[in-house]
Design a protein around this motif. Structure first.
Motif, short mmCIF file in Angstrom:
data_model
loop_
_atom_site.label_atom_id
_atom_site.label_comp_id
_atom_site.label_asym_id
_atom_site.label_seq_id
_atom_site.Cartn_x
_atom_site.Cartn_y
_atom_site.Cartn_z
N THR A 22 -34.01 42.98 -11.49
CA THR A 22 -32.99 42.06 -11.03
C THR A 22 -33.46 41.35 -9.77
OG1 THR A 22 -31.92 43.71 -9.63
CG2 THR A 22 -31.18 43.56 -11.95
N LEU A 23 -32.71 40.36 -9.37
CA LEU A 23 -33.02 39.62 -8.16
C LEU A 23 -32.93 40.52 -6.94
CD1 LEU A 23 -33.77 36.75 -7.36
CD2 LEU A 23 -31.36 36.28 -7.03
N VAL A 75 -31.80 31.51 -3.95
CA VAL A 75 -31.35 31.63 -5.33
C VAL A 75 -30.13 32.55 -5.41
CG1 VAL A 75 -31.97 32.57 -7.60
CG2 VAL A 75 -33.54 31.07 -6.41
N GLY A 76 -30.15 33.63 -4.65
CA GLY A 76 -29.00 34.54 -4.63
C GLY A 76 -27.74 33.85 -4.14
N GLU A 77 -27.88 33.04 -3.08
CA GLU A 77 -26.73 32.31 -2.56
C GLU A 77 -26.23 31.28 -3.57
OE1 GLU A 77 -28.09 30.78 1.16
OE2 GLU A 77 -27.85 32.71 2.18
N LEU A 78 -27.16 30.60 -4.24
CA LEU A 78 -26.75 29.61 -5.24
C LEU A 78 -26.05 30.27 -6.41
CD1 LEU A 78 -29.83 27.21 -5.24
CD2 LEU A 78 -27.53 26.73 -4.40
N GLU A 79 -26.53 31.45 -6.83
CA GLU A 79 -25.86 32.17 -7.91
C GLU A 79 -24.43 32.54 -7.53
OE1 GLU A 79 -28.28 35.53 -8.93
OE2 GLU A 79 -29.39 34.40 -10.44
N ALA A 80 -24.24 32.99 -6.29
CA ALA A 80 -22.90 33.36 -5.83
C ALA A 80 -21.99 32.15 -5.78
CB ALA A 80 -22.98 34.01 -4.45
N ARG A 81 -22.49 31.02 -5.30
CA ARG A 81 -21.67 29.80 -5.25
C ARG A 81 -21.32 29.32 -6.66
NH1 ARG A 81 -24.61 25.79 -1.25
NH2 ARG A 81 -22.72 24.59 -1.56
N LEU A 82 -22.28 29.40 -7.57
CA LEU A 82 -22.04 28.99 -8.95
C LEU A 82 -21.00 29.88 -9.60
CD1 LEU A 82 -22.76 27.14 -11.29
CD2 LEU A 82 -24.60 28.71 -11.86
N ALA A 83 -21.09 31.18 -9.36
CA ALA A 83 -20.11 32.11 -9.92
C ALA A 83 -18.71 31.80 -9.39
CB ALA A 83 -20.50 33.55 -9.60
N GLU A 86 -17.50 28.67 -11.16
CA GLU A 86 -17.14 28.97 -12.54
C GLU A 86 -15.82 29.71 -12.61
OE1 GLU A 86 -20.60 31.02 -13.91
OE2 GLU A 86 -21.55 29.19 -14.63
#
Length: 104
Positions: A22-23, A75-83, A86
């Motif tokens: 995982t990341l 990337v981790g911050e972008l994933e959290a913002r995207l989640a 969504e």
């Protein structure tokens, strides 16, 4: 003889590689590597003198590792913002016309 050597090769590769990490696994591993490289900056040779060769290699490893670590954090911050986006977009929206604050 295997009737499909491509599938056999892919199966061996998958078995060899195992499950992908995982990341957060990568972030933790990279942080440990950066910490270890930082410790090597103060390495000494057999006479107790600073080991410049090891220090230069550690500096290079730190610069490369820091860049990769920054990308992982990003990337981790972008994933959290995207989640979060969504989650907001999946909420049911009221039907009918919507009036803004300024409309009367």
């Amino acid at each position: 003889m295997n009737p499909n050597p491509t599938k056999a090769r892919q199966a061996r590769r998958k078995k060899k590689l195992g499950t992908p990490g995982t990341l957060s696994d990568a972030r933790a591993l990279l942080w440990r590597a950066l910490s270890r490289a930082g410790d090597l900056l103060d390495a000494e040779d057999a006479e107790g003198q600073p080991d410049t060769h090891t220090a230069l290699r550690a500096i290079h490893a730190i610069s490369q590792g820091a860049a990769a670590y920054a990308r992982i954090i990003e990337v981790g911050e972008l994933e959290a913002r995207l989640a979060a986006l969504e989650a907001v977009s999946s909420e049911p929206q009221p039907s009918g016309p919507q009036l803004g604050r300024g409309a009367a």
